[in-house]
Structures are given as C-alpha cells and as structure tokens.
Design a protein around this motif. Structure first.
Motif, short mmCIF file in Angstrom:
data_model
loop_
_atom_site.label_atom_id
_atom_site.label_comp_id
_atom_site.label_asym_id
_atom_site.label_seq_id
_atom_site.Cartn_x
_atom_site.Cartn_y
_atom_site.Cartn_z
N LEU A 10 21.64 130.89 62.70
CA LEU A 10 20.52 131.34 63.54
C LEU A 10 20.97 131.62 64.96
O LEU A 10 20.52 132.57 65.60
CB LEU A 10 19.40 130.29 63.55
CG LEU A 10 18.73 129.94 62.23
CD1 LEU A 10 17.55 129.00 62.48
CD2 LEU A 10 18.24 131.19 61.49
N THR A 11 21.87 130.79 65.45
CA THR A 11 22.37 130.96 66.82
C THR A 11 23.32 132.14 66.92
O THR A 11 23.29 132.89 67.90
CB THR A 11 23.07 129.67 67.27
OG1 THR A 11 22.15 128.57 67.16
CG2 THR A 11 23.53 129.78 68.71
N THR A 260 13.63 137.88 64.73
CA THR A 260 13.98 136.56 65.29
C THR A 260 12.95 135.48 64.99
O THR A 260 13.27 134.43 64.42
CB THR A 260 14.18 136.68 66.81
OG1 THR A 260 15.16 137.68 67.08
CG2 THR A 260 14.62 135.35 67.40
N ARG A 264 13.43 132.33 62.31
CA ARG A 264 13.56 130.96 62.82
C ARG A 264 12.38 130.08 62.40
O ARG A 264 12.56 128.91 62.06
CB ARG A 264 13.71 130.99 64.34
CG ARG A 264 15.02 131.62 64.76
CD ARG A 264 15.25 131.62 66.25
NE ARG A 264 16.58 132.15 66.56
CZ ARG A 264 17.15 132.11 67.76
NH1 ARG A 264 16.49 131.58 68.78
NH2 ARG A 264 18.36 132.61 67.93
N MET A 284 15.71 126.11 71.07
CA MET A 284 15.12 126.96 70.03
C MET A 284 13.62 126.70 69.88
O MET A 284 12.82 127.64 69.74
CB MET A 284 15.83 126.76 68.70
CG MET A 284 15.43 127.78 67.65
SD MET A 284 16.47 127.75 66.15
CE MET A 284 18.00 128.48 66.79
#
Length: 538
Positions: A10-11, A260, A264, A284
């Motif tokens: 995800l990062t 995004t 997430r 996050m």
C-alpha cells in the motif's frame, strides 16, 4: 503472504494496484495513437484475443472489451496504420493481415452477441452509451470499406453491420454529446466515460482535470478530453497523468486510476475485522479520515463521492479506534435503502451491507446512540434481495460469493432480530456449503482464490462457526478451502493469474484487496478452534 507485506505494498503504490483493461487500452489505441507505447498496446490487443473472437471477459461482460478492441484495430486498418505497429522486433501481431484477421473475428463475435435473441446487457457503468458509441464508430468504418484499400474483410463490405444493443434508446448518445458541446456541464459521474462524447469531449470548457491530472479517473476519458499534446497547465497535467499511468501498468491502461481510498479502506477494514495482526503505516489512518468531507468521499480523485467508499472508510476508521460520524451517509439515504450515489441507475446490496456495518458498529460502540430503525430498514431490504438459493448478487462484482459474504456477515453481526436476519444468514451458509467444488474451491465460472476466500468469510465470520449443528460441515469445507488457498499461494504468492471479477467499464482485479481477502480467509481458518486443534495434533 503476510499482512505487513500488504502494508508495504500500500505504501509502495500509493495510487493503488489494479490490472489493465482491454476496453480502456483499446480506447487509447483509438483516441491517442500519439502516446508513447502505441505499438505495444496494439500488439497486446491482438495477442489477448480469445479463440472465439472475443476479448477478455466471460459471459455478457465480454461485449464491451470486444467492441473496444475491434473498433481500435479497425480504425487502425482503415486509417492506413496496419503494418506500422509491429510491437516487438520480429513480431507479426501488428501486420495488416494479423489486424484484419483479429478484426474479422471480433466483428463476428460482436455480431453473434447482439443478434439472434441477444442476452441482457451487463450492468456496468455507462454500458448503453459506451455500446452506442462503439457500434456507431464500427459501422461507420464498415460503411466505408468498399472505397478503402483494406483487404481481408470482404464479407463485411456489403450491408453487414453490428446491430444496436437491444432496448437502448439510440437518442441517448447525441443528447449527451450535445450537452457536452453546449458547455452547460455534466454530472461528475459522467466524466468517467467522457470518451463517448466524441469530438465534443476535446478540451470541453466546463471540464477540468482533477488534482491528479485525470478526467474521471479514467485514461480513456482523459485522452478524449486532451485530444493531443498541449502546452497549457491543464494539458500538461493530463499528459503527465496518462504517461505516469501507462508507465505503472507496463504501457497498458486500467479502467480506474487512482484507487487509493478504495484500496486502503477495503484492506484495512478486512484485516481489522478478522483480527489479522499488522503494523499500520504511519499517517495512513489520518489520511483516510482527512479524505472524508461533509458529503463523504470517493474511490479516487476525479470520481464523485459514493456511499460504498464512504462507508468502508468509516468502518475502517471505527475498527482502528478513531471517532467517526455515520450521519455523513444520510446524503445517500432513500426511502428503503441507500444509493451508491444520488441519481444511481440501479442498486447495490454490498453498498447497503457496508452501510449496515457502519451504523451497526457505531451503535454497538456508542450505547447512547440509536440507529435501530436504520439497521432494521437495511436488514429488511437486504433480505428481500436474497436469491431463493440463499445467495446474493451485486452490480459491483461478478461473483455471488463476494456479495453473499458481505451481506451475510453484515446481517449476522448487525441485522435486527425482527427482520429475520438469522434465517437469511443460515440460507447463505447452506448455499455456500452446497456449492463448494471438488477441489475445495468456490467460483462462479471456475474456482478462484478470491471467491474461495469470500466463501470462507461467510462460513467463518458468521455464527455458523460456533453452532454445533453447522460445525462439522463448516470445518470440513474450510479445511478443503484452506488447502486450495495454500496451494494457490504457494504457486504464486502475489496471486498472479487470478481472473478480474470486479465491475467497472470493464472487469478488473484490485490486487492488494484480493490478496487481503485471501490472507484474511487463511488467518480465520488457521485460528478456527477445532481446525487449529486438529492441525496442531498432526
């Protein structure tokens, strides 16, 4: 496969991970041959055609990508571009003969699909406008064939044309194009399919790229608006979006990008709900909360706010221990259910299951609040839309296992007793047990890791897991499902090769979300008490 690896993904990919689309790639071949990588995209279209002449997707979902690829290659042929798109050195995929053969088969596949008792159209965004636009363009090229020098399409030189989609008003398309050309503005949700507006889309004065440079979070819509390279700030921003998006997808185009918040929120809520341990990347959760506005939030920049992403973001924040206000969802509330966005043409059971999660969890963690009426309304509406066999189906995913897991778990956790939610959950569990395949998998067409994970969610996240009347059958099914998943993960930890099952203009696969669903299922199976004890004894 580890949860912290997912967090790293995800990062590392802050705009999201999503597979390329035949439809969207075909639109770029047709609308933007000036973009770097054009030959590569042509070769991809030719090489990805199936033996029956169609492209990409099963059942009714193959029509849109088939027409998109066929139109793109037919335009290339009739414009004299055949033979210039060789792709890699020595490749014949872009030769005139190869293009003509691919077009001939694609035309035949589309013709068969739309003639002789045509099946219902897929419930995908803008499908009527997209089909009208593609068929109009294809038929214009076919009408011009007799005067062209194109060879290899002799059977299409007469009166043969692609028939219009059944039950669709042909006046829809010119009306939309006139509205775009008039400069009066269009709904934000239409921007995702701006490419259907034709020439009127180019630099339309009332349409502006988003902060990422996209129009409607769509490469096709952005290319249609851009129409060619430009020198202004907006044009450069749109061009950067296209080049960056293509670079992130090996020269091909996804349907929606970035994703995004969608990615997430689904990953974090799924892992948290199942109790999978992970290290949350710094900032996050705050980014998720910061994306919520007074009307909710959107899947990604350039798209309208929607109840689905808004509710899953809210639920993820709740599970992470952050304070939320569920009342932001009231803007999507109708008399008996919640819409994905105002003016939605259709309805979604998974959107309403996600809304039920939010109000149910909020009520459980805030004793002074009372959302019983909302929970009861949602519970009854979901029950009424359950199929007789115990499953649910949804417009945003092709698999009933995704919809059934979402609805069954929400009803089990937060459904009201007066709505009869328990009976619906038991029916869903029974259907799931009855439809497991011989290799331990589950799937609508073929067994997949993703659908197997959702089936296991239904079995392991509802009260069937602790009910002795179901326990034996559930344990056996889960053990077989876990073995199937373990083998799939061992063969390809990133689950490459899984089919795209999520619905947009074309089908797509959000990789991180699918991996998180599989990881969650495997974690739940491994900590399930009887199964865990049995494996410890081996």
């Amino acid at each position: 496969m580890r949860a912290d690896d997912l967090m790293a993904d995800l990062t590392a990919r802050p705009l999201g991970e999503v597979t390329p689309s035949v439809y969207e790639t075909g639109r770029l071949v047709s609308l933007a041959p000036w973009l770097t990588g054009h030959d590569q995209r042509v070769e991809y279209l030719v090489r990805s055609q199936r033996a029956d002449g169609s492209w990409w997707a099963p059942a009714e979902f193959g029509l849109v990508p088939t027409l998109s690829a066929t139109e793109a290659l037919l335009r290339l042929l009739t414009s004299g571009g055949g033979g210039t798109a060789g792709g890699t050195a020595g490749s014949t995929a872009g030769s005139t003969a190869a293009l003509a053969d691919a077009v001939d088969q694609g035309l035949a596949a589309a013709y068969r699909r739309l003639s002789d008792r045509p099946a219902p159209l897929p419930d995908t965004p803008g499908v009527e406008l997209i089909l009208l636009s593609l068929i109009e363009q294809v038929n214009e090229y076919l009408a011009a064939l007799p005067d062209s020098g194109v060879s290899g399409l002799d059977q299409w030189r007469g009166e043969a044309r692609i028939p219009p989609p059944p039950g669709v008003d042909p006046g829809m398309l010119p009306a939309v194009r006139a509205r775009v050309a008039s400069g009066t503005g269009v709904p934000k949700k239409f921007l995702h399919m701006l490419e259907v507006a034709g020439d009127s889309a180019r630099r339309a004065p009332t349409i502006r790229p988003s902060d990422t440079g996209s129009v409607g979070a769509s490469p096709a819509a952005t290319a249609a608006w851009l129409g060619g390279e430009g020198t202004g700030d907006m044009e450069r921003s749109a061009m950067s979006y296209l080049t960056d998006t293509l670079a992130a997808h090996s020269g091909l185009a996804p349907c929606a990008y970035p994703i995004t918040l969608f990615e997430r929120s689904w990953v974090l809520s799924g892992l948290s709900r199942a109790g999978v341990p992970y290290s949350l990347p710094a900032g996050m959760a705050e980014e998720l909360r910061g994306a919520l506005g007074p009307d909710g939030t959107a899947t990604g920049s350039g798209l309208p706010v929607d109840a689905d992403t808004t509710s899953v973001v809210l639920y993820a924040l709740e599970l992470l221990g952050l304070e939320i206000d569920p009342e932001v969802l009231r803007g999507f509330e109708l008399d008996d259910h919640f819409c994905t966005w105002p003016g939605e043409d259709g309805q979604s059971v998974t959107v309403n299951a996600h809304v039920l999660d939010v109000f149910g969890h909020y009520g459980a963690s805030h004793p002074g609040s009372d959302h019983t009426a909302t929970r009861d309304k949602l519970s009854r509406w979901l029950r009424e839309r359950q199929d007789p066999d115990g499953s649910w189906s949804d417009r945003w995913h092709t698999s009933p296992y995704y919809a059934t897991a979402g609805c069954a778990v929400a009803l089990d956790h937060f459904g009201t007793e007066t709505s009869g939610a328990g009976a619906s959950v038991r029916a869903a569990v029974r259907w799931t047990l009855d439809t497991q395949q011989s290799d331990g998998s589950w799937g609508r067409w073929n067994g997949t890791a993703e659908e197997t994970a959702y089936a296991m969610h239904t079995l392991l996240m509802t009260r069937s897991v602790s009910d002795h009347r179901w326990r034996g059958a559930v344990d056996l099914a889960v053990e077989r499902g876990l073995d199937f998943l373990a083998e799939r993960v061992a063969n390809a930890e990133d689950l490459s090769g899984e089919p795209p099952l999520w619905v947009d203009k074309d089908l797509y696969l959000p990789g991180a979300i699918v991996r998180s669903a599989v990881l969650t299922a495997m974690h739940l199976a491994q900590v399930s008490a009887p199964l865990a004890a049995q494996r410890r004894a081996i």
